[in-house]
Design a protein around this motif. Structure first.
Motif, PDB file in Angstrom:
ATOM      1  N   LYS A 122      -8.324   6.328  -0.515  1.00  0.00           N
ATOM      2  CA  LYS A 122      -7.505   6.679  -1.698  1.00  0.00           C
ATOM      3  C   LYS A 122      -6.020   6.562  -1.387  1.00  0.00           C
ATOM      4  O   LYS A 122      -5.208   6.296  -2.267  1.00  0.00           O
ATOM      5  CB  LYS A 122      -7.813   8.114  -2.131  1.00  0.00           C
ATOM      6  CG  LYS A 122      -9.129   8.220  -2.861  1.00  0.00           C
ATOM      7  CD  LYS A 122      -9.263   9.565  -3.566  1.00  0.00           C
ATOM      8  CE  LYS A 122     -10.692   9.753  -4.029  1.00  0.00           C
ATOM      9  NZ  LYS A 122     -11.275  11.019  -3.615  1.00  0.00           N
ATOM     10  N   ARG A 170      -8.549  -3.543   0.785  1.00  0.00           N
ATOM     11  CA  ARG A 170      -7.257  -3.423   0.112  1.00  0.00           C
ATOM     12  C   ARG A 170      -6.101  -3.169   1.096  1.00  0.00           C
ATOM     13  O   ARG A 170      -4.981  -3.603   0.860  1.00  0.00           O
ATOM     14  CB  ARG A 170      -7.340  -2.271  -0.887  1.00  0.00           C
ATOM     15  CG  ARG A 170      -6.521  -2.484  -2.111  1.00  0.00           C
ATOM     16  CD  ARG A 170      -6.800  -1.446  -3.154  1.00  0.00           C
ATOM     17  NE  ARG A 170      -5.579  -1.159  -3.875  1.00  0.00           N
ATOM     18  CZ  ARG A 170      -5.317  -0.031  -4.478  1.00  0.00           C
ATOM     19  NH1 ARG A 170      -6.204   0.945  -4.478  1.00  0.00           N
ATOM     20  NH2 ARG A 170      -4.172   0.139  -5.108  1.00  0.00           N
ATOM     21  N   ALA A 226      -1.229   1.254   4.746  1.00  0.00           N
ATOM     22  CA  ALA A 226       0.022   1.068   3.976  1.00  0.00           C
ATOM     23  C   ALA A 226       1.169   1.852   4.581  1.00  0.00           C
ATOM     24  O   ALA A 226       2.153   2.138   3.900  1.00  0.00           O
ATOM     25  CB  ALA A 226      -0.197   1.459   2.519  1.00  0.00           C
ATOM     26  N   ALA A 242       2.873   4.903   7.523  1.00  0.00           N
ATOM     27  CA  ALA A 242       2.760   6.325   7.797  1.00  0.00           C
ATOM     28  C   ALA A 242       2.691   7.054   6.453  1.00  0.00           C
ATOM     29  O   ALA A 242       3.165   6.543   5.429  1.00  0.00           O
ATOM     30  CB  ALA A 242       3.956   6.785   8.608  1.00  0.00           C
ATOM     31  N   ASP A 243       2.102   8.253   6.479  1.00  0.00           N
ATOM     32  CA  ASP A 243       1.863   8.984   5.233  1.00  0.00           C
ATOM     33  C   ASP A 243       3.186   9.560   4.715  1.00  0.00           C
ATOM     34  O   ASP A 243       3.745  10.502   5.291  1.00  0.00           O
ATOM     35  CB  ASP A 243       0.842  10.101   5.489  1.00  0.00           C
ATOM     36  CG  ASP A 243       0.347  10.696   4.188  1.00  0.00           C
ATOM     37  OD1 ASP A 243       1.168  10.860   3.254  1.00  0.00           O
ATOM     38  OD2 ASP A 243      -0.844  10.987   4.092  1.00  0.00           O
ATOM     39  N   ILE A 244       3.657   8.987   3.613  1.00  0.00           N
ATOM     40  CA  ILE A 244       4.974   9.371   3.084  1.00  0.00           C
ATOM     41  C   ILE A 244       4.946  10.809   2.562  1.00  0.00           C
ATOM     42  O   ILE A 244       5.915  11.553   2.713  1.00  0.00           O
ATOM     43  CB  ILE A 244       5.415   8.385   1.978  1.00  0.00           C
ATOM     44  CG1 ILE A 244       5.527   6.967   2.559  1.00  0.00           C
ATOM     45  CG2 ILE A 244       6.753   8.803   1.375  1.00  0.00           C
ATOM     46  CD1 ILE A 244       5.646   5.845   1.518  1.00  0.00           C
ATOM     47  N   GLY A 267       4.218   1.652   9.331  1.00  0.00           N
ATOM     48  CA  GLY A 267       3.408   2.062  10.475  1.00  0.00           C
ATOM     49  C   GLY A 267       2.095   1.297  10.567  1.00  0.00           C
ATOM     50  O   GLY A 267       1.531   1.163  11.658  1.00  0.00           O
TER      51      GLY A 267
HETATM   52  N1  CO8 Z   1       1.847   7.149   2.327  1.00  0.00           N
HETATM   53  C1  CO8 Z   1       1.186   7.954   1.474  1.00  0.00           C
HETATM   54  N2  CO8 Z   1       0.489   7.519   0.400  1.00  0.00           N
HETATM   55  C2  CO8 Z   1       0.466   6.205   0.180  1.00  0.00           C
HETATM   56  C3  CO8 Z   1       1.122   5.282   1.023  1.00  0.00           C
HETATM   57  C4  CO8 Z   1       1.832   5.816   2.149  1.00  0.00           C
HETATM   58  N3  CO8 Z   1       2.461   5.009   3.046  1.00  0.00           N
HETATM   59  N4  CO8 Z   1       0.913   4.040   0.531  1.00  0.00           N
HETATM   60  C5  CO8 Z   1       0.152   4.169  -0.574  1.00  0.00           C
HETATM   61  N5  CO8 Z   1      -0.116   5.472  -0.782  1.00  0.00           N
HETATM   62  C6  CO8 Z   1      -0.913   6.058  -1.877  1.00  0.00           C
HETATM   63  C7  CO8 Z   1      -0.149   6.017  -3.178  1.00  0.00           C
HETATM   64  O1  CO8 Z   1       0.745   7.092  -3.269  1.00  0.00           O
HETATM   65  C8  CO8 Z   1      -1.271   6.081  -4.182  1.00  0.00           C
HETATM   66  O2  CO8 Z   1      -1.706   7.425  -4.261  1.00  0.00           O
HETATM   67  P1  CO8 Z   1      -2.038   8.044  -5.742  1.00  0.00           P
HETATM   68  O3  CO8 Z   1      -3.203   7.222  -6.238  1.00  0.00           O
HETATM   69  O4  CO8 Z   1      -2.411   9.463  -5.419  1.00  0.00           O
HETATM   70  O5  CO8 Z   1      -0.826   7.871  -6.544  1.00  0.00           O
HETATM   71  C9  CO8 Z   1      -2.393   5.297  -3.524  1.00  0.00           C
HETATM   72  O6  CO8 Z   1      -2.062   5.250  -2.114  1.00  0.00           O
HETATM   73  C10 CO8 Z   1      -2.476   3.877  -4.012  1.00  0.00           C
HETATM   74  O7  CO8 Z   1      -1.196   3.290  -3.904  1.00  0.00           O
HETATM   75  P2  CO8 Z   1      -0.468   2.556  -5.133  1.00  0.00           P
HETATM   76  O8  CO8 Z   1      -0.893   3.139  -6.428  1.00  0.00           O
HETATM   77  O9  CO8 Z   1       0.996   2.534  -4.840  1.00  0.00           O
HETATM   78  O10 CO8 Z   1      -1.101   1.102  -4.974  1.00  0.00           O
HETATM   79  P3  CO8 Z   1      -0.429  -0.296  -5.391  1.00  0.00           P
HETATM   80  O11 CO8 Z   1      -1.519  -1.311  -5.224  1.00  0.00           O
HETATM   81  O12 CO8 Z   1       0.280  -0.214  -6.677  1.00  0.00           O
HETATM   82  O13 CO8 Z   1       0.693  -0.554  -4.257  1.00  0.00           O
HETATM   83  C11 CO8 Z   1       1.546  -0.617  -2.028  1.00  0.00           C
HETATM   84  C12 CO8 Z   1       0.312  -0.724  -2.929  1.00  0.00           C
HETATM   85  C13 CO8 Z   1       2.509  -1.774  -2.293  1.00  0.00           C
HETATM   86  C14 CO8 Z   1       1.067  -0.682  -0.567  1.00  0.00           C
HETATM   87  C15 CO8 Z   1       2.281   0.708  -2.301  1.00  0.00           C
HETATM   88  O14 CO8 Z   1       1.321   1.769  -2.238  1.00  0.00           O
HETATM   89  C16 CO8 Z   1       3.377   1.025  -1.342  1.00  0.00           C
HETATM   90  O15 CO8 Z   1       4.454   0.484  -1.440  1.00  0.00           O
HETATM   91  N6  CO8 Z   1       3.118   1.950  -0.367  1.00  0.00           N
HETATM   92  C17 CO8 Z   1       4.094   2.390   0.567  1.00  0.00           C
HETATM   93  C18 CO8 Z   1       4.387   1.342   1.615  1.00  0.00           C
HETATM   94  C19 CO8 Z   1       5.447   1.833   2.569  1.00  0.00           C
HETATM   95  O16 CO8 Z   1       6.569   2.095   2.213  1.00  0.00           O
HETATM   96  N7  CO8 Z   1       5.088   1.966   3.880  1.00  0.00           N
HETATM   97  C20 CO8 Z   1       5.969   2.432   4.896  1.00  0.00           C
HETATM   98  C21 CO8 Z   1       5.829   3.910   5.072  1.00  0.00           C
HETATM   99  S1  CO8 Z   1       7.018   4.611   6.195  1.00  0.00           S
HETATM  100  C22 CO8 Z   1       6.389   4.229   7.721  1.00  0.00           C
HETATM  101  O17 CO8 Z   1       5.344   3.667   7.854  1.00  0.00           O
HETATM  102  C23 CO8 Z   1       7.198   4.663   8.890  1.00  0.00           C
HETATM  103  C24 CO8 Z   1       6.494   4.386  10.181  1.00  0.00           C
HETATM  104  C25 CO8 Z   1       7.204   5.060  11.319  1.00  0.00           C
HETATM  105  C26 CO8 Z   1       6.215   5.595  12.335  1.00  0.00           C
HETATM  106  C27 CO8 Z   1       5.662   6.885  11.843  1.00  0.00           C
HETATM  107  C28 CO8 Z   1       4.828   7.645  12.811  1.00  0.00           C
HETATM  108  C29 CO8 Z   1       4.307   8.946  12.209  1.00  0.00           C
END
Ligand code: CO8
Length: 259
Positions: free
Chosen positions: A24, A60, A64, A66-68, A110
């Protein structure tokens, strides 16, 4: 197998297949998942019945990022004192057996960094790689600014990290980040086939090769060559070297004992 909450784990002959399993959240990497992944890989590293590990996600998303939602309220003191960023990621660096990342869908932030910590990356045609942290007001924190330039060169690494754009599987292969692109629906079977081939080789020799190739990243050429020479000498202390060469001369498949 232990009862993991965020992973699905199966053993296929000498291969451990680990699926990240927070569908999810598109396999967003939280502490619980990374703790379990570290534990599963550490156990596999110590398990003589396993010769190679495959990490994959869902169709899918590999992951995506680290957990934001977990990170949003962190303070500097939270991350500094508890070492959130790397505490449970370091376990992956200590794994001595080969680890293959099989990437379908998103490998972002991540997720891309986790894939880059693996030894071989293969991807489905629809995979997307990126370091979009800049859009969140942070930067890659688990090796993205270090491993990505080593894999794809400075210009493309800067492009990806500064613009947050995604890179297709085809571009990632061209740039040298991944070694193979396969049809999406064959990703796991191709990864398992590759892992089965590797796990049929002599495990100590496979571990020596992994250690030596990694030296190419971490030491100057002269030190790397010296390391390789010493490890090459050590290969002659294994039973598998005797078996491998005898099998070639006798025109039969080698039967390695992994010692
Ligand atoms: N964290 C938490 N939840 C997430 C994340 C994430 N990285 N990515 C997706 N989700 C969740 C969404 O919030 C959504 O939840 P809900 O259904 O409850 O709203 C669900 O997954 C599905 O996502 P979308 O509805 O957004 O799906 P789309 O198909 O529209 O989009 C994307 C897919 C493009 C992947 C989009 O979800 C997105 O942009 N996600 C975030 C990507 C991102 O910014 N990643 C970088 C995160 S920061 C990081 O990784 C730092 C690493 C540093 C090391 C950390 C060590 C702890």
């Amino acid at each position: 197998m232990p009862d993991y909450q965020n992973l699905l784990v199966e053993q296929h002959d000498r291969v451990l297949l680990v699926r990240l399993n927070r569908p999810k959240q598109l396999n967003a990497l939280n502490d619980a998942l990374m703790d379990e992944l570290g534990a599963a890989l550490t156990a596999a590293d110590a398990d003589e019945s396993i010769g190679c590990i495959v990490i994959t996600g869902s169709e899918r998303a590999f992951a995506a990022g680290a957990d934001i939602s977990a990170m949003a309220s962190w303070t500097y003191m939270d991350v500094y004192r508890t070492d959130y960023i790397t505490r449970n990621w370091e376990a992956l660096r200590r794994i001595r057996k080969p680890v293959i990342a099989a990437v379908a869908g998103y490998a972002l932030g991540g997720g891309c960094e986790l894939a880059m910590m693996c030894d071989i990356l293969i991807a489905g045609q629809g995979a997307k790689f990126g370091q979009p942290e800049v859009k969140l007001g942070i930067l890659p924190g688990a090796g993205g600014t270090q491993r990505l330039p080593r894999a794809v060169g400075k210009a493309k690494a800067m492009d990806l990290c500064l613009t947050a754009r995604n890179m297709s599987a085809e571009e990632a292969e061209r740039a040298g980040l991944i070694s193979r692109v396969v049809p999406d629906d064959q990703l796991v079977s191709e990864a398992l086939a590759m892992a089965t081939q590797i796990s049929g080789m002599s495990l100590p020799i496979i571990m020596m090769i992994k250690e030596s190739v990694n030296r190419a990243y971490e030491a100057p050429l002269s030190e790397g060559l010296l390391f390789e020479r010493r490890v090459f000498h050590a290969a002659f202390a294994t039973e598998d070297q005797k078996e491998g060469m005898a099998a070639f001369l006798e025109k039969r498949p080698a039967q390695f004992k992994h010692q």
